[in-house]
Structure formats: structure tokens, C-alpha cells
Design a protein around this motif. Structure first.
Motif, PDB file in Angstrom:
ATOM      1  N   ASP A   4       0.813  -1.213   0.000  1.00 32.96           N
ATOM      2  CA  ASP A   4       0.000   0.000   0.000  1.00 32.96           C
ATOM      3  C   ASP A   4       0.849   1.265   0.000  1.00 32.96           C
ATOM      4  O   ASP A   4       0.472   2.274  -0.593  1.00 32.96           O
ATOM      5  N   LEU A   5       1.987   1.209   0.701  1.00 35.20           N
ATOM      6  CA  LEU A   5       2.817   2.405   0.871  1.00 35.20           C
ATOM      7  C   LEU A   5       4.294   2.038   0.762  1.00 35.20           C
ATOM      8  O   LEU A   5       4.741   1.051   1.366  1.00 35.20           O
ATOM      9  N   ARG A  48       4.507   4.619 -10.223  1.00 33.97           N
ATOM     10  CA  ARG A  48       3.361   5.333 -10.792  1.00 33.97           C
ATOM     11  C   ARG A  48       2.840   4.630 -12.045  1.00 33.97           C
ATOM     12  O   ARG A  48       1.635   4.568 -12.289  1.00 33.97           O
ATOM     13  N   ASP A  57      -1.881   2.186  -7.581  1.00 34.28           N
ATOM     14  CA  ASP A  57      -2.611   2.233  -6.308  1.00 34.28           C
ATOM     15  C   ASP A  57      -1.674   2.300  -5.106  1.00 34.28           C
ATOM     16  O   ASP A  57      -2.144   2.419  -3.967  1.00 34.28           O
ATOM     17  N   THR A  58      -0.368   2.190  -5.333  1.00 39.02           N
ATOM     18  CA  THR A  58       0.606   2.228  -4.242  1.00 39.02           C
ATOM     19  C   THR A  58       1.081   3.663  -4.024  1.00 39.02           C
ATOM     20  O   THR A  58       1.504   4.333  -4.958  1.00 39.02           O
ATOM     21  N   GLU A  59       0.989   4.119  -2.780  1.00 36.98           N
ATOM     22  CA  GLU A  59       1.449   5.467  -2.440  1.00 36.98           C
ATOM     23  C   GLU A  59       2.952   5.466  -2.160  1.00 36.98           C
ATOM     24  O   GLU A  59       3.506   4.441  -1.726  1.00 36.98           O
ATOM     25  N   ARG A 107       3.397  11.075  -2.634  1.00 33.70           N
ATOM     26  CA  ARG A 107       2.381  11.629  -1.732  1.00 33.70           C
ATOM     27  C   ARG A 107       2.959  12.669  -0.772  1.00 33.70           C
ATOM     28  O   ARG A 107       2.325  13.672  -0.485  1.00 33.70           O
ATOM     29  N   LEU A 114      -1.935   8.778   6.012  1.00 28.49           N
ATOM     30  CA  LEU A 114      -2.038   8.060   4.735  1.00 28.49           C
ATOM     31  C   LEU A 114      -2.860   6.780   4.885  1.00 28.49           C
ATOM     32  O   LEU A 114      -3.612   6.407   3.983  1.00 28.49           O
ATOM     33  N   LEU A 156      -6.016   5.909   2.631  1.00 28.62           N
ATOM     34  CA  LEU A 156      -6.061   4.674   1.828  1.00 28.62           C
ATOM     35  C   LEU A 156      -7.289   3.844   2.164  1.00 28.62           C
ATOM     36  O   LEU A 156      -7.920   3.268   1.272  1.00 28.62           O
TER      37      LEU A 156
END
Length: 441
Positions: free
Chosen positions: A49-50, A70, A75-77, A99, A118, A122
Motif C-alpha cells: 500500500d505504501l 506510478r 494504487d501504491t502510495e 504523496r 495516509l 487509503l
């Protein structure tokens, strides 16, 4: 939330990992990487996720990693953590969808506050995605339901139809004498739908629906085009479809412990043939209900002796009419504040207004305009129960631009004017309070 830590210093990786795990927020460190190349390998294997990454690293730096993420994992920050206070880096980071941007050394509180913020964003994003997916599925079911009865698909909803090389309809019926205690047909067919949508996923997408006495399942098949054609190839496809249906029915029997049968349509190439496929599956399902040796029948097994075209058409026609009328009433209730007409409803449903007027009168027993007026008066009475609402406001909210005309129509249907109706429904003052309560008004 799954977090990936990327830094060429092992001490930084270890410190960040220990800090995030000990925060007690349920965060998971999905992995640690020395540079961007190693991070990309982990991203291919693990859901992340991050990503918290340094900028200056050998092999692939943090900015290049952010650019790759990107493009490949949108969907990954990404958060960049670096000791270089350079506006150029920050500007590039924004360009690559980073982000946030923290400068080393950052306090524990700053890092945890950022990750916590975050995490909340999310989770909100995931909830919105789940809700959107559910709404799209509900809309798809509704549109397919309409298509089963020949109601056209609005052009602006064409994008929700799953991609497919062919489509097929399976209709499941209960054929036992009685259901087991705790079951009813609605619950049974809901279970059939849920099982079918998972079971057929490897070969395409299954959308199940619940009808009055059956569960039709639309299969959007994604299979490679077969080069072979002719009677032999057709027979092989038919046999394969039958075997697939038999395995599915075996799965249903083992899970639900109910006596069910299934009718299978031919395969069709276009969406406008869905109504025909539904009819085929219904006829086959009715044949399957009479068979004892197998729970599955294909449409091509239906013979002149077993088919009842007139009854089937009457059955479909009646259900189609009820479906259309429910859509009409739904549209009327939603648009009561407009100057509605049968033509306007027909345009919304992409149907002929003369046809709609006829089936509405036959089924409801009154004309469209009469029913619409009755709906408006019922809504007006509900609104007038609130004595703070003005009569002219009620008039507008039920589709009358002229309050005087609204009052005339209201009195004709209810027997009193809107003002008198509202007075009659005004709350009675409390009688408690001694002598003051008995004072003449």
C-alpha cells in the motif's frame, strides 16, 4: 496497511521497520530493500500500500522508483525520506505522484503522523472503491434483468457490460416437492447466484439474478476463438457445455443439499440475443425438471413434444410487462416534481409510449395520467403532514407549478383543500396545565 521500506542504509531500514511495527496500528512491513531495483521485485511479489523510500541510492534511486511505481502500481502510495533539502527533488517527486516528502532526520512523531494519515486516506479510498464496485454490479444486474425481457440497454451504460467472446444463459430451478426447514426459494436462489458467480470465474464472468421462481445466470465467456467449425466441432462444444453444467450442479448439490435442475441455452454472440437465450434456458430448465437421470438439459434437447411455446411466451410476456411497469413507477416516483408525461417516461426507458400506456392500463387497471395524479396526491398528503411546509412548496414538489390548480386537483381527490387538510392534521395542544388549558380560544 502493507509498507515497503527502501533505503541503502540497513540501520535506517531496521529503525523504520521497528518503529512502524511497534506503533500498534496493525501496520505490516511487507519487506525491506536496499535500492529501487530490489523494491520493484518485491512489489511484483507482494501487495504493497505504501512505499517509504530514500532518494539517493545505488542502482535505482527513489525518484526513478517513484516513476516506475506510478506506471506499474498506481494504487501504491510513495513517501520520499531523504537528507537532501533540494527543491528540485521535491518538484520531481510531485511530478511522479509522490504523496509526501520528509527530510532526514524526521522525528518519530512526524513519521507516525504521516503514515497514520495516509493509512486513513487509503482505507477511505478502498471503501469508496468497494462501494463503487457494488453500485456497478447492482446496475449491471438491473440492466441484464431488463435485457432478459427485451428492454433495451441505454447507450450510456454499454461500458458496464463485461468483455466477452460469447454469452450463454443458465436457469436453475428447484424441482423437489418441498424445501428443507429454514429455506425458501428466495434464499435458495440467492445462494445459487453467489456460488455461480465464484464457480464460473475461471471461464469468464457470471452474473446471477433472482426471478419469481428461478435463478437465471448470464455467463459472459472469454474463451479463445475456435478455428474448427461444422457439426463435429459444434457437438464437441455442446458436450463440453453440458459437462461444465453437470459439474456445477454437482457442486450446488454438495453445498445446498437441495434437488435442483438446470436449463442451458445455446451460445450467442451478441447482447441483443440475451432475451432469446433466456427463453431457451427456461424451456430447457422445464425439460430438466421432468428428467430423473440427469439434472441438466440443453435447449437443443427440447422437442416439439416437450416444448410449450405459447405458454412460454405468455409467461415471458407477463414477466416482461411487470418488469416494465415497475420501472415506470420507479421513474414516476423519482420524478414527481417534474411536469411528467408518458412520452418522457418512454424516452427514459427507450420504449414506445403507446405500448407502455397499453400495458400499464391492462396491468394496473387505470391510465398512466390517473395513476400519476394519485401518486402526486399521496406524496402531497405526506408532505402536508408537516405543518411547517407551505402549500406552494408542496405544489412544486409534486409537479404543479400553479398552486391554485394544485389546490383544485387536491380537493377533487382528497375532498378538502390542502390548507384544510393541513389544519386537520395540526397537532392538538396539550390539555395539561390546569385552568389555562380550558380557556376559550
Amino acid at each position: 496497511m502493507n509498507i515497503l521500506i527502501v533505503d541503502d542504509e540497513s540501520f535506517v531500514r531496521r529503525s523504520l521497520s521497528d518503529m512502524l511495527i511497534s506503533a500498534g496500528a496493525g501496520w505490516t512491513v511487507a519487506g525491506e530493500a536496499e535500492n529501487g531495483l530490489d523494491a520493484l521485485e518485491i512489489l511484483e511479489r507482494e501487495p504493497v500500500d505504501l512505499v517509504i523510500s530514500d532518494i539517493r541510492m545505488p542502482g535505482m534511486d527513489g525518484l526513478k522508483l517513484a516513476e516506475e511505481i506510478r506506471g506499474k502500481h498506481p494504487d501504491t502510495e510513495v513517501v520520499l525520506l531523504t537528507g537532501y533539502q533540494d527543491f528540485t527533488y521535491a518538484r520531481q517527486a510531485i511530478q511522479y505522484g509522490v504523496r509526501d516528502y520528509l527530510v532526514k532526520p524526521s522525528s518519530v512523531e512526524d513519521i507516525l503522523e504521516l503514515v497514520s494519515r495516509l493509512d486513513g486516506q487509503l482505507e477511505k479510498k478502498k471503501q469508496e472503491a468497494r462501494l463503487l464496485k457494488l453500485r456497478e454490479k447492482n446496475l449491471l444486474e438491473k440492466r441484464l434483468h431488463d435485457l432478459l425481457y427485451g428492454i433495451p440497454l441505454p447507450y450510456f451504460d454499454e461500458s458496464i457490460i463485461p468483455p466477452h467472446t460469447s454469452l450463454q444463459v443458465l436457469t436453475v430451478l428447484h424441482r423437489g416437492e418441498a424445501l428443507s426447514p429454514g429455506w425458501n426459494e428466495s434464499i435458495l436462489y440467492q445462494a445459487v447466484r453467489n456460488i455461480a458467480e465464484d464457480w464460473f470465474a475461471p471461464s469468464g464472468q457470471a452474473i446471477g439474478m433472482i426471478e419469481e421462481q428461478e435463478a437465471p445466470i448470464v455467463l459472459f465467456l472469454n474463451e479463445p476463438e475456435e478455428a474448427a467449425d461444422g457439426p463435429e466441432a459444434d457437438a464437441l462444444r455442446l458436450e463440453r457445455d453440458r459437462n461444465t453444467a453437470l459439474r456445477f450442479m454437482s457442486e450446488l448439490a454438495s453445498i445446498l443439499k437441495c434437488d435442483l435442475c438446470l436449463g442451458l441455452s445455446d451460445r450467442h454472440g451478441s447482447l441483443d440475443q440475451l432475451s432469446a437465450a433466456y427463453r431457451e434456458s427456461l424451456e430447457a430448465a422445464r425439460l430438466a425438471r421432468t428428467l430423473s437421470a440427469t439434472p441438466v438439459a440443453h435447449f437443443r434437447e427440447v422437442t416439439q413434444q416437450t416444448a410449450t411455446p405459447a405458454q412460454m411466451e405468455e409467461h415471458i410476456r407477463g414477466k416482461a410487462a411487470r418488469r416494465v411497469i415497475s420501472l415506470m413507477i420507479e421513474a414516476m416516483e423519482r420524478r414527481l416534481d417534474e411536469e411528467l408525461s408518458l412520452k418522457a417516461i418512454a424516452e427514459e426507458l427507450y420504449m414506445n409510449p403507446t405500448y407502455l400506456g397499453r400495458i400499464f392500463k391492462e396491468d394496473i387497471g387505470e391510465s398512466f395520467s390517473s395513476f400519476l395524479t394519485r401518486l402526486r396526491m399521496e406524496k402531497a398528503k405526506a408532505l402536508l403532514d408537516d405543518v411547517t411546509v407551505k402549500v406552494y412548496e408542496v405544489s412544486e414538489r409534486v409537479g404543479f407549478k400553479d398552486p391554485a390548480y394544485f389546490s383544485c386537483i387536491f380537493k377533487k381527490h382528497v375532498g378538502v383543500t390542502p390548507q384544510d387538510y393541513q389544519k386537520q392534521h395540526r397537532p392538538t395542544p396539550s390539555t395539561s396545565g390546569g385552568a389555562a388549558a380550558s380557556r376559550p380560544v
